[in-house]
Design an enzyme around this catalytic site. Sequence first.
Site, PDB file in Angstrom:
ATOM      1  N   CYS A  38       0.430  -1.089   0.449  1.00 22.27           N
ATOM      2  CA  CYS A  38      -0.314  -0.016  -0.243  1.00 22.27           C
ATOM      3  C   CYS A  38       0.946   0.990   0.013  1.00 22.27           C
ATOM      4  CB  CYS A  38      -0.742  -0.262   1.257  1.00 22.27           C
ATOM      5  SG  CYS A  38       0.050  -0.029   2.716  1.00 22.27           S
ATOM      6  N   CYS A  66       3.879   0.978   2.952  1.00 19.25           N
ATOM      7  CA  CYS A  66       4.164   0.669   2.545  1.00 19.25           C
ATOM      8  C   CYS A  66       5.748   1.428   1.840  1.00 19.25           C
ATOM      9  CB  CYS A  66       4.054  -0.835   2.021  1.00 19.25           C
ATOM     10  SG  CYS A  66       3.833  -1.626   2.702  1.00 19.25           S
ATOM     11  N   ASP A 105       6.892  27.182 -31.860  1.00 19.43           N
ATOM     12  CA  ASP A 105       8.343  27.507 -32.743  1.00 19.43           C
ATOM     13  C   ASP A 105       7.921  27.447 -34.062  1.00 19.43           C
ATOM     14  OD1 ASP A 105      10.703  28.449 -33.907  1.00 19.43           O
ATOM     15  OD2 ASP A 105      11.099  26.132 -33.425  1.00 19.43           O
ATOM     16  N   ASP A 128      11.795  22.576 -31.974  1.00 18.93           N
ATOM     17  CA  ASP A 128      12.661  21.738 -32.368  1.00 18.93           C
ATOM     18  C   ASP A 128      13.733  20.472 -31.536  1.00 18.93           C
ATOM     19  OD1 ASP A 128      15.023  23.273 -31.989  1.00 18.93           O
ATOM     20  OD2 ASP A 128      14.671  23.643 -33.703  1.00 18.93           O
ATOM     21  N   ASP A 144      15.884  25.651 -29.308  1.00 19.97           N
ATOM     22  CA  ASP A 144      13.969  26.226 -28.457  1.00 19.97           C
ATOM     23  C   ASP A 144      14.415  25.283 -27.010  1.00 19.97           C
ATOM     24  OD1 ASP A 144      13.062  27.098 -30.808  1.00 19.97           O
ATOM     25  OD2 ASP A 144      12.248  25.683 -31.090  1.00 19.97           O
TER      26      ASP A 144
END
Length: 749
Positions: free
Chosen positions: A22, A25, A439, A637, A641
């Site tokens: 769970c 844990c 872009d 790209d 960028d």
Amino acid sequence: MRDGSRTAAAQSLEFPVGGMTCANCSGRVERALRAEAGVSEAAVNLATGIARVRFAPDAVTPERLRAVVRDAGYEVPEPEAPPVDLAAAELASLRRTLVFALALTVPLLVESMGPMLVPGGHHAVNEWLGARTRGAIELLLATPVLFGAGARFFRHGFAEVRSLSPGMSTLVMLGGTAAWTYSVLALVAPQVFPEGTAHYYFEAAATIVTLILLGKFLEARAKGRTSDAIRRLLKLQPPTARVVRDGAEIEVPVAAVVPGDRVAVRPGERIPVDGVVERGESYVDESMITGEPMPAAKSRGSAAVGGTVNQTGAFVLRATRVGADTVLAQIVRMMQEAQADKPPIQALADRIAAMFVPAVILAAVATFVAWLLLGPEPALNHAFVAAVSVLVVACPCAMGLATPTAIMVATGRAAELGALFRKGPALEALARADTAVLDKTGTLTAGRPQLVAVRAFAGSEDEALRLAACAESPSEHPIARAIVEAARARDLTIPAAERFAAEPGRGVRARGEERELALGTARFLASLGIDPAPATATVAELERAGATVVHFAADGRLVAVLAVADPLKDGSAAAVAQLRSLGLEVVMLTGDRRGAAEAVARAAGIERVRAEVLPADKAEEVAALQAAGRRVVFVGDGINDAPALARADVGVALGTGTDIAVEAGDLVLMAGDLRGVATAVRLARRALGTIRGNFFWAYAYNVALIPLAAGAFYPWTGVLLNPMLAAAAMSLSSVFVVTNSLRLRRFAP
């Protein structure tokens, strides 16, 4: 990390952890790791069972980190041990334990509950066997189930109590032990109980364990399907490759292939490693990389990706990337990292789960006391049943699985569609985005100039293009390449150029077919004594459309103008329309001149344009949008960028399969198709909706059942929730959450 000066030397470690059940844990393992000196980060994914630790090697060793997890009560294989699929091992262990538990619990239920189904049956069996004999039989059947099949809950439960972080195992341990202890006392010392309250609950103790084991088994089997995408990818690489050595093909293990080896690939085979085709031609199915169904043509110089399927022809490729450097290995690594990361919504869930279990234990104690003091007779029985039911029904298994299972399935499905999430939090951020910044060059457009128009003032367009290509043929300028490629595409014969001369930024001159040729700007032609005025209106029209216009003259006379532009990619306009239909505002950001930018924006259907922006300033434009309260997705790209990709809430890098800027964005679109952004947004929103649905089920369902289990409705219904039904309800919650997440596998673009 206690000493910030060690950050530069920090190392990362990943290792599998078994036995977690769970959210408490995974949280306990994280806390144990973070408590070690030298550990700066620790994250444990419940769904994948992987712990990721960043630590200072001069302060703590990997062996110590593994030992810390074992001391917390969980399984960690030795690093030198043969690889073990912990998920498969856990499933097999649960199956064996469940079969053992069922073999004893079914007879126990038949013996204890069966006679109640027959009028007078319970009384008849008591007269035949005697109540205490029946109790002894039930004790013999229930004890191996609780302490044998349920040993895992006691092992983890004691560890949880020692670390003062009670979780699911604590609740099961307390509930099962309470039912068993109460029943043993009722069997051996019934006189200590008020008259009429010495009942046996052996079947409840055993059934609680068996039903939770059943739920865990179903949950583990369903969880195994959440990582199918990674397993399928790992199976894509063939085990062997045919390497060409001394003119002969030798079959070797793919691990033995090194960069530079020549590898022969036959029709129908999977390509074993990344490489470049040196000989032969074929078509290759690259759908597992790009998500595109159409096969890609391959010839000399073409890049080929390991794991893709060769179709028609045979070829030889030169290996360029092998092992962990291949695109396939990068994809698997990115998926694993994305699935291991915790988005903000999961961090919130972990904090809630850490407080939830102690609150449940307090609620169980309060329920017991309230029934004992205020309940009708037999108050002790009612108090006991209600308290055990509260403990069992509120187990937080589903809470820990709500987010990671959905993230695993969604990122796996995205990879199959050619979209690779590098970070888990990016999925949630993408779902919440409201602005897409695109872009222009290479993102919306093809990224290379193409000839879009020829306007002839003397002779035919083809003749003008043929001679213009002659003048440009020696040049490497992108505009020159566009003109030459257009002439070749029309099957025009290009004469050889002589006496070629170029003036950078102005134009070129050459001689071809005994004619003096000149190509360039209007100012360049004017400097040669050629009047460009007849083309003025045509040039203005073409420039308004966003094209770059080149004047062409032959023998001192204006012949034509040629327009070159970077055209929209196929699907760019459709992608913009899809993004807008999803409610995102679309903005185009480019360093190009405003006229060209606005022309592209009009063609793509974009209303908001920011042109003439330097690459270094793109990140500032993104930051300005964020400052205005926008949640920004930036698509570029992935190279020029990079600052804007890093600054955005989600950076999306477009790639072409083998040339991916994998470090640039949070999401990589393998095919470079902008429509993949809209697909990723839809999938992210579906995944976030699934996570919310999971949380609603996990929390609302458990919280709603606590009053029922506590007996809040008893005054009106006269019914208390049986602990066995509480166990079944709790298990159902976990199975539902995993199954609900698996629906994301059916997502279609």
